[in-house]
Scaffold this motif. Structure first.
Motif, PDB file in Angstrom:
ATOM      1  N   THR A 195      -2.444  -4.877  -3.630  1.00  0.00           N
ATOM      2  CA  THR A 195      -3.115  -4.608  -2.352  1.00  0.00           C
ATOM      3  C   THR A 195      -4.540  -5.148  -2.340  1.00  0.00           C
ATOM      4  N   SER A 245      -0.755  -0.960  -6.810  1.00  0.00           N
ATOM      5  CA  SER A 245      -2.019  -1.068  -6.076  1.00  0.00           C
ATOM      6  C   SER A 245      -2.726  -2.389  -6.349  1.00  0.00           C
ATOM      7  N   GLN A 304       0.821  -1.206   0.000  1.00  0.00           N
ATOM      8  CA  GLN A 304       0.000   0.000   0.000  1.00  0.00           C
ATOM      9  C   GLN A 304       0.860   1.263   0.000  1.00  0.00           C
ATOM     10  N   ALA A 355      -5.188   2.973  -0.470  1.00  0.00           N
ATOM     11  CA  ALA A 355      -5.145   1.545  -0.770  1.00  0.00           C
ATOM     12  C   ALA A 355      -5.714   0.723   0.384  1.00  0.00           C
ATOM     13  N   TRP A 356      -5.367   1.105   1.635  1.00  0.00           N
ATOM     14  CA  TRP A 356      -5.900   0.380   2.799  1.00  0.00           C
ATOM     15  C   TRP A 356      -7.419   0.561   2.900  1.00  0.00           C
TER      16      TRP A 356
END
Length: 219
Positions: free
Chosen positions: A106, A103, A93, A178-179
């Protein structure tokens, strides 16, 4: 085991830490390599670092810093790039903030297990991703880390079998696009909260769920 690096390109590891790089050594004295992470010394990944330290102890001293005591979560990659750190466990991330193509790594449900993850990074596509990081970030990816399936701990009593069942659940996740996308992809409503504040607290207060691995959840 031969394990040599120079001062400025010092073994910068992203996404994981599992291999060695052979480059010229900078001095006769045994160098100290600092390793920074946000996970605790009780985490299974801390055992990984201890194993690495033992493997290279004849040539190098690895000095670990756990619980974000050296660098805050999300700043390890920049520290590596600025030569303020030699080793780090960097999340994909964080890499994706500078390289959007990362990405894809992720995404939820992307890898089945450790063998699948290793097979990808040993493949041509994995080599392309590692080279991308090395060329653009000047960081050497040593290898991936897999330490178990991520678990979702729920505060309410609710049966979860599909992402749709997570609707309305406030899920603690690290900050960053991303998280947060990862939290939404499993059907939840992600709430940004840095890892050191998420992991030790096994009973959520401002949220109704949090993700963790069993080894990182301490009561």
């Amino acid at each position: 085991m031969e394990f040599k690096i120079d001062r400025r390109t010092a073994l910068k590891a992203g996404a994981a830490l599992a291999a060695s790089q052979i480059v010229p050594a900078w001095a006769q004295a045994k160098p100290t390599l600092r390793f920074a992470s946000v996970f605790s010394d009780k985490d299974i990944r801390a055992d990984m670092i201890r194993m690495l330290a033992k493997d290279v102890e004849a040539d190098y001293t690895i000095e670990p810093f756990f619980n974000a005591t050296l660098f805050k979560q999300g700043t390890e990659l920049v520290a590596l790039q600025r030569d303020n750190l030699e080793l780090g466990n960097v999340a994909p991330q964080d890499i994706s903030k500078q390289i959007p193509a990362w990405s894809i790594l992720t995404s939820a449900y992307l890898f089945r297990d450790a063998n699948h993850l290793l097979a990808f990074f040993n493949s041509e596509l994995g080599a392309q991703m590692k080279k991308m990081a090395e060329d653009q970030l000047k960081v050497k990816i040593l290898g991936p880390t897999f330490f178990g399936t991520r678990q979702v701990g729920l505060k309410p009593k609710k049966k979860i079998t599909t992402p749709a069942d997570m609707a309305g659940i406030k899920l603690r996740m690290p900050p960053g696009d991303a998280w947060q996308l990862l939290g939404r992809s499993i059907g939840a409503n992600p709430t940004p909260l840095a890892l050191p504040r998420r992991t030790p607290r096994c009973r959520p207060a401002r949220s109704t769920a949090r993700t963790t691995r069993f080894r990182t959840c301490r009561r």
